[in-house]
Design a protein around this motif. Structure first.
Motif, PDB file in Angstrom:
ATOM      1  N   LEU A  23       0.596  -1.163  -0.450  1.00 11.14           N
ATOM      2  CA  LEU A  23      -0.327   0.054  -0.201  1.00 11.14           C
ATOM      3  C   LEU A  23       0.395   0.956   0.136  1.00 11.14           C
ATOM      4  O   LEU A  23       0.971   2.592  -0.665  1.00 11.14           O
ATOM      5  N   ALA A  24       2.247   1.250   0.990  1.00  8.74           N
ATOM      6  CA  ALA A  24       2.659   2.078   0.779  1.00  8.74           C
ATOM      7  C   ALA A  24       3.643   2.628  -0.253  1.00  8.74           C
ATOM      8  O   ALA A  24       3.876   4.091  -0.866  1.00  8.74           O
ATOM      9  N   ILE A  25       3.641   1.488  -1.053  1.00 10.31           N
ATOM     10  CA  ILE A  25       4.484   2.043  -2.336  1.00 10.31           C
ATOM     11  C   ILE A  25       3.687   2.233  -3.101  1.00 10.31           C
ATOM     12  O   ILE A  25       3.605   3.356  -4.318  1.00 10.31           O
ATOM     13  N   PHE A  26       1.984   1.882  -3.191  1.00 19.22           N
ATOM     14  CA  PHE A  26       0.917   2.247  -4.299  1.00 19.22           C
ATOM     15  C   PHE A  26       1.410   3.905  -4.375  1.00 19.22           C
ATOM     16  O   PHE A  26       0.517   4.539  -5.283  1.00 19.22           O
ATOM     17  N   LEU A  27       0.684   3.748  -2.425  1.00 19.12           N
ATOM     18  CA  LEU A  27       0.484   5.625  -3.033  1.00 19.12           C
ATOM     19  C   LEU A  27       1.605   6.163  -3.417  1.00 19.12           C
ATOM     20  O   LEU A  27       1.172   7.406  -3.860  1.00 19.12           O
ATOM     21  N   LEU A  28       2.943   6.346  -2.693  1.00 21.26           N
ATOM     22  CA  LEU A  28       3.909   7.522  -3.906  1.00 21.26           C
ATOM     23  C   LEU A  28       4.799   6.717  -4.712  1.00 21.26           C
ATOM     24  O   LEU A  28       4.375   8.283  -5.663  1.00 21.26           O
ATOM     25  N   SER A  29       3.294   5.852  -5.601  1.00 22.10           N
ATOM     26  CA  SER A  29       3.868   5.825  -7.755  1.00 22.10           C
ATOM     27  C   SER A  29       2.563   6.408  -7.637  1.00 22.10           C
ATOM     28  O   SER A  29       2.530   7.296  -8.872  1.00 22.10           O
ATOM     29  N   LEU A  30       1.215   6.868  -6.797  1.00 22.20           N
ATOM     30  CA  LEU A  30       0.752   7.213  -6.909  1.00 22.20           C
ATOM     31  C   LEU A  30       0.383   8.815  -7.158  1.00 22.20           C
ATOM     32  O   LEU A  30      -0.074   9.494  -8.126  1.00 22.20           O
ATOM     33  N   GLY A  31       1.678   9.108  -5.948  1.00 21.80           N
ATOM     34  CA  GLY A  31       1.615  10.150  -6.471  1.00 21.80           C
ATOM     35  C   GLY A  31       2.537  10.658  -6.927  1.00 21.80           C
ATOM     36  O   GLY A  31       2.408  12.269  -7.827  1.00 21.80           O
TER      37      GLY A  31
END
Length: 149
Positions: A23-31
């Motif tokens: 989830l942390a990886i997904f949110l960083l890539s989404l930003g």
């Protein structure tokens, strides 16, 4: 009891730690992706503004060449075809008679920032060219050769 009988059965699925890391990886890539989309949108807006501005500047320069706007006195106003766009025509002096260095500027204020396109060209004063209806018709007396086809 043997050591093999105390083994735990294999677990299927993912742990809470794995879910949080993904989830942390997904949110960083989404930003990062949203930043790239914003940069792409800004570049598309810049291209549209440059394209429209260049078209309007060329159109206004054609009006100067045609004599609708005097290259000697210049002028300014708003573009009728494109709301929000303004223009100005400025001319300088030239050592050649009736030839003016003309600068056409068109601009639009977008989000508080002035976006401007500038076009420079040497222009002959169309008022000095005369009209085709005033042209002197050539005489055929004294010419050699045959009759025109």
């Amino acid at each position: 009891m043997t050591a093999s009988s105390h083994r735990r059965p294999p677990r299927h699925g993912i742990t809470l730690l794995e879910v949080l890391v993904s989830l942390a990886i997904f949110l960083l890539s989404l930003g990062a992706i949203s930043t790239l989309v914003g940069m792409g949108s800004e570049a598309a807006l810049d291209a549209t503004v440059q394209n429209t501005g260049a078209r309007l500047a060329q159109s206004k320069m054609a009006e100067v060449e045609a004599g609708l706007v005097s290259p000697a006195s210049g002028g300014s106003g708003t573009c009728d075809d494109e709301p929000g766009w303004s223009w100005s025509v400025e001319s300088g002096s030239s050592p050649a008679p009736n030839v003016y260095p003309v600068t056409v500027r068109v601009w639009k204020v977008i989000r508080g920032e002035r976006r401007e396109v500038v076009l420079n060209q040497m222009v002959y004063d169309a008022e000095q060219m005369g009209k085709s209806s005033e042209a002197v018709k050539p005489t055929t007396a004294g010419t050699t050769g045959g009759t025109p086809p």
